[in-house]
Scaffold this motif. Structure first.
Motif, PDB file in Angstrom:
ATOM      1  N   ARG B 162       0.691  -1.174   0.087  1.00 34.31           N
ATOM      2  CA  ARG B 162       0.263  -0.037   0.172  1.00 34.31           C
ATOM      3  C   ARG B 162       0.979   1.290   0.085  1.00 34.31           C
ATOM      4  N   TYR B 163       2.155   1.117   0.065  1.00 33.04           N
ATOM      5  CA  TYR B 163       3.034   2.295   0.170  1.00 33.04           C
ATOM      6  C   TYR B 163       3.377   2.786  -1.178  1.00 33.04           C
ATOM      7  N   GLU B 165       0.787   2.695  -3.388  1.00 35.89           N
ATOM      8  CA  GLU B 165      -0.567   2.865  -3.930  1.00 35.89           C
ATOM      9  C   GLU B 165      -1.029   4.384  -3.872  1.00 35.89           C
ATOM     10  N   LEU B 170       4.299   8.424  -4.844  1.00 36.76           N
ATOM     11  CA  LEU B 170       3.630   8.831  -3.435  1.00 36.76           C
ATOM     12  C   LEU B 170       4.512   7.996  -2.241  1.00 36.76           C
ATOM     13  N   ASN B 174       4.026   8.275   1.529  1.00 36.41           N
ATOM     14  CA  ASN B 174       3.128   7.304   2.541  1.00 36.41           C
ATOM     15  C   ASN B 174       4.229   6.789   3.557  1.00 36.41           C
ATOM     16  N   GLU B 177       3.813   9.348   6.305  1.00 33.63           N
ATOM     17  CA  GLU B 177       2.644   9.356   6.967  1.00 33.63           C
ATOM     18  C   GLU B 177       2.776   8.573   8.256  1.00 33.63           C
ATOM     19  N   ASP B 178       3.707   7.451   8.201  1.00 38.61           N
ATOM     20  CA  ASP B 178       3.743   6.657   9.429  1.00 38.61           C
ATOM     21  C   ASP B 178       4.295   7.595  10.478  1.00 38.61           C
ATOM     22  N   GLU B 240      -7.917   1.371   8.163  1.00 37.35           N
ATOM     23  CA  GLU B 240      -7.100   1.597   6.839  1.00 37.35           C
ATOM     24  C   GLU B 240      -6.170   0.546   6.606  1.00 37.35           C
ATOM     25  N   HIS B 245      -5.591  -4.020  -0.065  1.00 35.56           N
ATOM     26  CA  HIS B 245      -5.275  -3.383  -1.241  1.00 35.56           C
ATOM     27  C   HIS B 245      -6.065  -4.005  -2.591  1.00 35.56           C
TER      28      HIS B 245
END
Lengths: 162, 248
Positions: B162-163, B165, B170, B174, B177-178, B240, B245
Protein backbone atom coordinates in the motif's frame (compact mmCIF):
# COMPACT_ATOMS: atom_id res chain seq x y z
CA UNK A 1 7.59 46.92 40.79
CA UNK A 2 8.86 47.36 37.28
CA UNK A 3 11.37 44.64 37.85
CA UNK A 4 8.75 42.12 38.88
CA UNK A 5 8.56 40.07 35.66
CA UNK A 6 12.31 40.05 35.41
CA UNK A 7 12.69 38.90 38.98
CA UNK A 8 10.17 36.16 38.48
CA UNK A 9 11.87 35.05 35.32
CA UNK A 10 15.19 34.96 37.15
CA UNK A 11 13.68 32.89 39.88
CA UNK A 12 12.29 30.47 37.33
CA UNK A 13 15.55 30.08 35.44
CA UNK A 14 17.46 29.49 38.63
CA UNK A 15 15.20 26.68 39.70
CA UNK A 16 15.00 24.98 36.34
CA UNK A 17 17.69 22.35 36.33
CA UNK A 18 15.91 19.46 34.72
CA UNK A 19 12.46 18.92 33.29
CA UNK A 20 10.66 20.88 30.65
CA UNK A 21 7.67 20.16 28.53
CA UNK A 22 9.36 17.65 26.27
CA UNK A 23 11.06 15.59 28.93
CA UNK A 24 10.99 12.03 27.65
CA UNK A 25 12.02 9.32 30.06
CA UNK A 26 10.98 5.91 31.39
CA UNK A 27 7.45 7.25 31.94
CA UNK A 28 6.72 6.53 28.29
CA UNK A 29 7.26 2.73 28.15
CA UNK A 30 5.84 2.23 31.62
CA UNK A 31 2.74 4.19 30.69
CA UNK A 32 2.38 2.05 27.56
CA UNK A 33 2.68 -1.15 29.59
CA UNK A 34 0.26 0.16 32.16
CA UNK A 35 -2.18 1.05 29.41
CA UNK A 36 -1.92 -2.41 27.86
CA UNK A 37 -2.55 -3.97 31.28
CA UNK A 38 -5.58 -1.74 31.69
CA UNK A 39 -6.80 -2.86 28.26
CA UNK A 40 -6.47 -6.53 29.17
CA UNK A 41 -8.14 -6.16 32.56
CA UNK A 42 -10.97 -4.01 31.23
CA UNK A 43 -11.46 -6.51 28.42
CA UNK A 44 -11.85 -9.35 30.91
CA UNK A 45 -13.87 -7.36 33.40
CA UNK A 46 -16.02 -5.12 31.27
CA UNK A 47 -16.06 -5.48 27.49
CA UNK A 48 -16.30 -9.25 27.23
CA UNK A 49 -19.08 -9.88 29.76
CA UNK A 50 -21.17 -6.92 28.69
CA UNK A 51 -20.86 -7.64 24.98
CA UNK A 52 -21.63 -11.30 25.71
CA UNK A 53 -24.80 -10.18 27.43
CA UNK A 54 -25.62 -7.97 24.46
CA UNK A 55 -24.99 -10.82 22.01
CA UNK A 56 -27.05 -13.23 24.09
CA UNK A 57 -29.90 -10.74 24.15
CA UNK A 58 -29.66 -10.25 20.38
CA UNK A 59 -29.78 -14.00 19.85
CA UNK A 60 -32.66 -14.38 22.28
CA UNK A 61 -34.61 -11.65 20.51
CA UNK A 62 -33.88 -13.15 17.10
CA UNK A 63 -34.95 -16.62 18.29
CA UNK A 64 -38.10 -15.24 19.85
CA UNK A 65 -38.89 -13.40 16.63
CA UNK A 66 -38.47 -16.49 14.48
CA UNK A 67 -40.48 -18.52 16.96
CA UNK A 68 -43.19 -15.88 16.96
CA UNK A 69 -43.34 -15.81 13.16
CA UNK A 70 -43.56 -19.61 12.97
CA UNK A 71 -46.33 -19.62 15.53
CA UNK A 72 -48.06 -16.90 13.57
CA UNK A 73 -47.88 -19.01 10.40
CA UNK A 74 -49.17 -22.01 12.32
CA UNK A 75 -51.99 -19.96 13.77
CA UNK A 76 -52.92 -18.71 10.30
CA UNK A 77 -52.95 -22.26 8.96
CA UNK A 78 -55.12 -23.41 11.84
CA UNK A 79 -57.52 -20.53 11.29
CA UNK A 80 -57.82 -21.39 7.61
CA UNK A 81 -58.40 -25.03 8.43
CA UNK A 82 -61.04 -24.22 10.98
CA UNK A 83 -62.70 -21.77 8.65
CA UNK A 84 -62.89 -24.42 5.96
CA UNK A 85 -64.34 -26.87 8.41
CA UNK A 86 -66.78 -24.28 9.57
CA UNK A 87 -67.89 -23.55 6.00
CA UNK A 88 -68.29 -27.25 5.31
CA UNK A 89 -70.33 -27.88 8.39
CA UNK A 90 -72.45 -24.85 7.61
CA UNK A 91 -73.13 -26.30 4.17
CA UNK A 92 -74.01 -29.64 5.70
CA UNK A 93 -76.33 -27.98 8.16
CA UNK A 94 -78.05 -26.11 5.37
CA UNK A 95 -78.42 -29.33 3.40
CA UNK A 96 -79.92 -31.04 6.41
CA UNK A 97 -82.27 -28.15 6.98
CA UNK A 98 -83.37 -28.20 3.34
CA UNK A 99 -83.88 -31.93 3.41
CA UNK A 100 -85.89 -31.87 6.58
CA UNK A 101 -87.93 -28.97 5.29
CA UNK A 102 -88.74 -30.90 2.13
CA UNK A 103 -89.60 -33.96 4.15
CA UNK A 104 -91.76 -31.95 6.44
CA UNK A 105 -93.53 -30.36 3.47
CA UNK A 106 -94.11 -33.75 1.95
CA UNK A 107 -95.50 -35.07 5.19
CA UNK A 108 -97.64 -32.01 5.58
CA UNK A 109 -99.03 -32.31 2.06
CA UNK A 110 -99.72 -36.02 2.51
CA UNK A 111 -101.46 -35.36 5.78
CA UNK A 112 -103.47 -32.57 4.26
CA UNK A 113 -104.51 -34.83 1.42
CA UNK A 114 -105.51 -37.57 3.84
CA UNK A 115 -107.42 -35.10 5.95
CA UNK A 116 -109.17 -33.76 2.87
CA UNK A 117 -110.07 -37.29 1.81
CA UNK A 118 -111.32 -38.06 5.29
CA UNK A 119 -113.33 -34.89 5.35
CA UNK A 120 -114.83 -35.62 1.93
CA UNK A 121 -115.67 -39.10 3.07
CA UNK A 122 -117.29 -37.80 6.21
CA UNK A 123 -119.24 -35.20 4.26
CA UNK A 124 -120.31 -37.84 1.76
CA UNK A 125 -121.41 -40.24 4.49
CA UNK A 126 -123.19 -37.48 6.36
CA UNK A 127 -125.03 -36.36 3.26
CA UNK A 128 -125.93 -39.97 2.47
CA UNK A 129 -127.31 -40.49 5.94
CA UNK A 130 -129.10 -37.22 5.64
CA UNK A 131 -130.67 -38.33 2.39
CA UNK A 132 -131.69 -41.64 3.91
CA UNK A 133 -133.16 -39.93 6.91
CA UNK A 134 -134.86 -37.43 4.64
CA UNK A 135 -136.37 -40.25 2.63
CA UNK A 136 -137.39 -42.02 5.78
CA UNK A 137 -138.91 -38.82 7.12
CA UNK A 138 -140.70 -38.28 3.82
CA UNK A 139 -141.91 -41.86 3.90
CA UNK A 140 -143.25 -41.52 7.44
CA UNK A 141 -144.76 -38.22 6.46
CA UNK A 142 -146.40 -39.85 3.47
CA UNK A 143 -147.59 -42.69 5.69
CA UNK A 144 -149.00 -40.23 8.16
CA UNK A 145 -150.56 -38.23 5.33
CA UNK A 146 -152.05 -41.41 3.99
CA UNK A 147 -153.35 -42.36 7.43
CA UNK A 148 -154.72 -38.89 8.00
CA UNK A 149 -156.31 -38.80 4.59
CA UNK A 150 -157.81 -42.19 5.25
CA UNK A 151 -159.20 -40.96 8.57
CA UNK A 152 -160.53 -37.76 6.88
CA UNK A 153 -161.99 -39.85 4.15
CA UNK A 154 -163.57 -42.13 6.67
CA UNK A 155 -164.93 -39.22 8.70
CA UNK A 156 -166.31 -37.54 5.61
CA UNK A 157 -167.81 -40.72 4.43
CA UNK A 158 -169.30 -41.40 7.88
CA UNK A 159 -170.75 -37.88 7.99
CA UNK A 160 -172.31 -38.24 4.59
CA UNK A 161 -173.64 -41.55 5.49
CA UNK A 162 -175.15 -40.34 8.61
CA UNK B 1 9.82 48.40 50.10
CA UNK B 2 9.49 47.04 46.59
CA UNK B 3 11.34 43.98 47.71
CA UNK B 4 8.65 43.29 50.30
CA UNK B 5 5.90 43.76 47.77
CA UNK B 6 7.61 41.48 45.32
CA UNK B 7 7.96 38.81 47.96
CA UNK B 8 4.30 39.08 48.88
CA UNK B 9 3.23 38.84 45.27
CA UNK B 10 5.61 36.05 44.43
CA UNK B 11 4.44 34.05 47.44
CA UNK B 12 0.88 34.48 46.22
CA UNK B 13 1.91 33.43 42.77
CA UNK B 14 3.70 30.39 44.17
CA UNK B 15 0.37 29.10 45.48
CA UNK B 16 -1.56 29.47 42.26
CA UNK B 17 1.37 29.65 39.93
CA UNK B 18 1.46 28.23 36.45
CA UNK B 19 3.88 25.38 36.70
CA UNK B 20 5.00 24.18 33.32
CA UNK B 21 7.62 21.60 32.69
CA UNK B 22 8.28 20.74 36.29
CA UNK B 23 7.88 17.16 37.37
CA UNK B 24 7.89 15.08 40.48
CA UNK B 25 10.76 12.74 39.76
CA UNK B 26 10.83 9.16 40.91
CA UNK B 27 13.80 6.95 40.25
CA UNK B 28 13.48 3.23 39.62
CA UNK B 29 16.57 1.24 38.68
CA UNK B 30 18.38 4.32 37.41
CA UNK B 31 15.45 5.37 35.22
CA UNK B 32 13.56 8.53 35.95
CA UNK B 33 9.79 8.65 36.06
CA UNK B 34 7.27 11.44 36.25
CA UNK B 35 5.56 10.61 39.52
CA UNK B 36 2.64 13.00 39.24
CA UNK B 37 1.58 11.39 35.96
CA UNK B 38 1.55 7.96 37.51
CA UNK B 39 -0.31 9.03 40.64
CA UNK B 40 -3.18 10.55 38.67
CA UNK B 41 -3.22 7.79 36.09
CA UNK B 42 -3.46 5.19 38.84
CA UNK B 43 -6.42 7.06 40.27
CA UNK B 44 -8.02 7.09 36.81
CA UNK B 45 -7.32 3.39 36.35
CA UNK B 46 -8.73 2.58 39.78
CA UNK B 47 -11.84 4.62 39.00
CA UNK B 48 -12.32 2.86 35.63
CA UNK B 49 -11.73 -0.59 37.09
CA UNK B 50 -14.07 -0.05 40.01
CA UNK B 51 -16.77 1.30 37.70
CA UNK B 52 -16.30 -1.73 35.45
CA UNK B 53 -16.33 -4.05 38.47
CA UNK B 54 -19.44 -2.56 40.06
CA UNK B 55 -21.23 -2.19 36.75
CA UNK B 56 -20.85 -5.84 35.76
CA UNK B 57 -21.74 -7.49 39.09
CA UNK B 58 -25.08 -8.99 38.16
CA UNK B 59 -25.62 -8.91 34.43
CA UNK B 60 -29.12 -9.83 33.39
CA UNK B 61 -31.01 -10.21 30.18
CA UNK B 62 -33.23 -7.29 31.11
CA UNK B 63 -30.78 -4.56 32.11
CA UNK B 64 -31.18 -2.41 35.20
CA UNK B 65 -29.78 1.00 36.14
CA UNK B 66 -26.02 0.63 36.06
CA UNK B 67 -26.02 -2.19 33.54
CA UNK B 68 -27.97 0.07 31.20
CA UNK B 69 -25.29 2.71 31.50
CA UNK B 70 -22.49 0.20 30.95
CA UNK B 71 -24.25 -1.19 27.89
CA UNK B 72 -24.75 2.31 26.55
CA UNK B 73 -21.01 2.99 27.01
CA UNK B 74 -19.95 -0.22 25.32
CA UNK B 75 -22.37 0.24 22.44
CA UNK B 76 -21.08 3.76 21.90
CA UNK B 77 -17.48 2.49 21.84
CA UNK B 78 -18.38 -0.44 19.61
CA UNK B 79 -20.01 2.02 17.22
CA UNK B 80 -16.78 4.04 17.01
CA UNK B 81 -14.83 0.88 16.17
CA UNK B 82 -17.50 -0.43 13.81
CA UNK B 83 -17.81 2.82 11.87
CA UNK B 84 -14.07 3.09 11.28
CA UNK B 85 -12.92 -0.53 10.99
CA UNK B 86 -15.97 -2.16 9.46
CA UNK B 87 -18.49 -4.80 10.37
CA UNK B 88 -16.24 -7.82 9.88
CA UNK B 89 -13.10 -7.02 11.77
CA UNK B 90 -14.03 -4.50 14.42
CA UNK B 91 -14.69 -6.94 17.23
CA UNK B 92 -11.10 -7.76 18.09
CA UNK B 93 -10.21 -4.05 18.17
CA UNK B 94 -13.03 -2.92 20.45
CA UNK B 95 -10.98 -3.41 23.66
CA UNK B 96 -8.13 -1.23 22.40
CA UNK B 97 -10.31 1.57 21.02
CA UNK B 98 -12.61 1.50 24.04
CA UNK B 99 -9.76 1.60 26.53
CA UNK B 100 -8.13 4.48 24.67
CA UNK B 101 -11.35 6.44 24.82
CA UNK B 102 -12.08 5.66 28.46
CA UNK B 103 -8.53 6.25 29.66
CA UNK B 104 -8.12 9.55 27.84
CA UNK B 105 -11.55 10.76 28.87
CA UNK B 106 -10.90 9.74 32.46
CA UNK B 107 -7.48 11.39 32.46
CA UNK B 108 -8.73 14.61 30.90
CA UNK B 109 -11.68 14.90 33.22
CA UNK B 110 -9.57 13.97 36.23
CA UNK B 111 -7.34 16.90 35.33
CA UNK B 112 -10.25 19.25 34.76
CA UNK B 113 -12.65 18.32 37.55
CA UNK B 114 -10.48 17.57 40.58
CA UNK B 115 -8.85 20.55 42.29
CA UNK B 116 -5.34 19.12 42.35
CA UNK B 117 -3.88 22.47 43.45
CA UNK B 118 -5.05 21.71 46.98
CA UNK B 119 -2.53 18.87 47.18
CA UNK B 120 1.02 20.16 47.42
CA UNK B 121 3.83 18.15 45.93
CA UNK B 122 7.52 18.78 46.56
CA UNK B 123 8.01 19.41 42.87
CA UNK B 124 5.59 19.80 39.99
CA UNK B 125 1.84 19.45 40.39
CA UNK B 126 -0.84 16.86 39.96
CA UNK B 127 -2.70 17.28 36.69
CA UNK B 128 -4.22 15.28 33.89
CA UNK B 129 -1.85 12.46 32.85
CA UNK B 130 -2.52 13.46 29.25
CA UNK B 131 -0.79 16.80 29.70
CA UNK B 132 2.49 14.96 29.89
CA UNK B 133 4.08 14.29 26.51
CA UNK B 134 5.17 10.82 27.65
CA UNK B 135 1.60 9.63 28.07
CA UNK B 136 0.34 10.92 24.74
CA UNK B 137 3.37 9.61 22.86
CA UNK B 138 2.98 6.24 24.55
CA UNK B 139 -0.66 6.04 23.46
CA UNK B 140 0.04 7.18 19.91
CA UNK B 141 2.95 4.75 19.55
CA UNK B 142 0.65 1.98 20.71
CA UNK B 143 -1.77 3.07 17.99
CA UNK B 144 1.04 2.94 15.42
CA UNK B 145 2.08 -0.51 16.57
CA UNK B 146 -1.46 -1.76 16.53
CA UNK B 147 -2.18 -0.61 13.01
CA UNK B 148 1.07 -2.12 11.79
CA UNK B 149 0.15 -5.32 13.58
CA UNK B 150 -3.36 -5.23 12.12
CA UNK B 151 -2.10 -4.72 8.57
CA UNK B 152 0.68 -7.32 8.76
CA UNK B 153 -1.56 -9.82 10.49
CA UNK B 154 -4.17 -9.58 7.78
CA UNK B 155 -2.26 -9.02 4.57
CA UNK B 156 1.16 -10.39 5.49
CA UNK B 157 4.00 -8.66 3.71
CA UNK B 158 1.50 -7.57 1.10
CA UNK B 159 0.63 -4.87 3.58
CA UNK B 160 3.65 -2.88 2.38
CA UNK B 161 2.21 -2.82 -1.11
CA UNK B 162 0.00 0.00 0.00
CA UNK B 163 3.01 2.27 0.18
CA UNK B 164 3.16 2.34 -3.62
CA UNK B 165 -0.53 2.94 -4.02
CA UNK B 166 -1.97 4.53 -6.03
CA UNK B 167 1.39 5.34 -7.66
CA UNK B 168 5.00 4.72 -6.57
CA UNK B 169 5.49 8.49 -6.74
CA UNK B 170 3.69 8.79 -3.42
CA UNK B 171 6.09 6.39 -1.67
CA UNK B 172 7.92 9.07 0.35
CA UNK B 173 4.65 10.69 1.42
CA UNK B 174 3.22 7.33 2.42
CA UNK B 175 6.30 6.55 4.49
CA UNK B 176 6.19 10.00 6.00
CA UNK B 177 2.62 9.38 7.02
CA UNK B 178 3.70 6.64 9.40
CA UNK B 179 5.67 9.26 11.30
CA UNK B 180 3.17 12.07 11.11
CA UNK B 181 0.31 9.91 12.36
CA UNK B 182 1.67 9.29 15.87
CA UNK B 183 3.19 12.76 15.93
CA UNK B 184 -0.07 14.50 15.17
CA UNK B 185 -2.05 12.21 17.49
CA UNK B 186 0.23 12.77 20.44
CA UNK B 187 0.73 16.49 19.96
CA UNK B 188 -2.93 17.16 19.35
CA UNK B 189 -3.91 15.59 22.64
CA UNK B 190 -0.94 16.94 24.57
CA UNK B 191 -1.35 20.47 23.23
CA UNK B 192 -5.08 20.62 23.80
CA UNK B 193 -4.98 19.41 27.38
CA UNK B 194 -1.92 21.44 28.33
CA UNK B 195 -3.31 24.56 26.70
CA UNK B 196 -6.63 24.11 28.44
CA UNK B 197 -4.98 23.74 31.84
CA UNK B 198 -2.72 26.70 31.17
CA UNK B 199 -5.60 28.92 30.11
CA UNK B 200 -7.59 27.96 33.17
CA UNK B 201 -4.71 28.51 35.55
CA UNK B 202 -3.73 31.82 33.97
CA UNK B 203 -7.32 33.03 34.20
CA UNK B 204 -7.63 31.92 37.81
CA UNK B 205 -4.38 33.74 38.47
CA UNK B 206 -5.74 36.96 36.98
CA UNK B 207 -9.44 37.02 37.89
CA UNK B 208 -11.65 35.16 40.35
CA UNK B 209 -14.13 32.49 39.54
CA UNK B 210 -16.49 34.18 37.05
CA UNK B 211 -14.23 34.26 34.01
CA UNK B 212 -12.45 30.88 34.39
CA UNK B 213 -15.67 28.93 34.95
CA UNK B 214 -16.94 29.06 31.33
CA UNK B 215 -13.43 28.28 30.18
CA UNK B 216 -13.34 25.28 32.48
CA UNK B 217 -16.66 24.06 31.10
CA UNK B 218 -15.32 24.56 27.59
CA UNK B 219 -12.25 22.59 28.70
CA UNK B 220 -14.47 19.71 29.84
CA UNK B 221 -16.17 19.70 26.46
CA UNK B 222 -12.88 19.96 24.56
CA UNK B 223 -11.28 17.16 26.56
CA UNK B 224 -14.13 14.76 25.85
CA UNK B 225 -13.89 15.71 22.18
CA UNK B 226 -10.16 14.99 22.31
CA UNK B 227 -10.82 11.53 23.72
CA UNK B 228 -13.32 10.91 20.92
CA UNK B 229 -10.89 12.21 18.29
CA UNK B 230 -8.01 10.09 19.55
CA UNK B 231 -10.03 6.89 19.63
CA UNK B 232 -11.77 7.59 16.31
CA UNK B 233 -8.47 8.34 14.57
CA UNK B 234 -6.84 5.24 16.05
CA UNK B 235 -9.74 3.17 14.81
CA UNK B 236 -9.53 4.87 11.41
CA UNK B 237 -5.81 4.11 11.10
CA UNK B 238 -6.40 0.48 12.06
CA UNK B 239 -9.28 0.25 9.64
CA UNK B 240 -7.15 1.77 6.89
CA UNK B 241 -4.42 -0.80 7.53
CA UNK B 242 -6.94 -3.63 7.54
CA UNK B 243 -8.39 -2.51 4.22
CA UNK B 244 -6.94 -5.01 1.79
CA UNK B 245 -5.33 -3.32 -1.22
CA UNK B 246 -6.96 -5.85 -3.50
CA UNK B 247 -10.45 -5.06 -2.29
CA UNK B 248 -10.98 -1.66 -3.81
Amino acid sequence: MVNLPLLLALQETNREIEGGLFDFNATLPLMALQFLALTVILNLLFYKPVSNVLDDRDEYIRNSLTMASTSLIKANELTQKYEQELAESRKQAQDIIKKSQQEAQQIVSIKIKEAQQDAEKLVFEASQQLNIQKEQALKTLEDQVDALSDQIKLKLLNGNLL
Amino acid sequence: MYQQEVEVISSYIAVSAVEVGKHLYWEIGGYKLHGQVFIVSWLVIIALLSLAFIGTRNLERVPKNLQNFMEFVIEFLQDIAKNQIGEHEYRSWVPYIATIFLFILGSNWAGALIPWKLIQLPEGELAAPTNDINTTVALSLLTSLSYFYAGLNKNGLGYFARYVEPTPVLLPINILEDFTKPLSLSFRLFGNILADELVVSVFTLLVPILIPLPVMILGLFASSIQALIFSTLSAAYIGEALEGHGEH
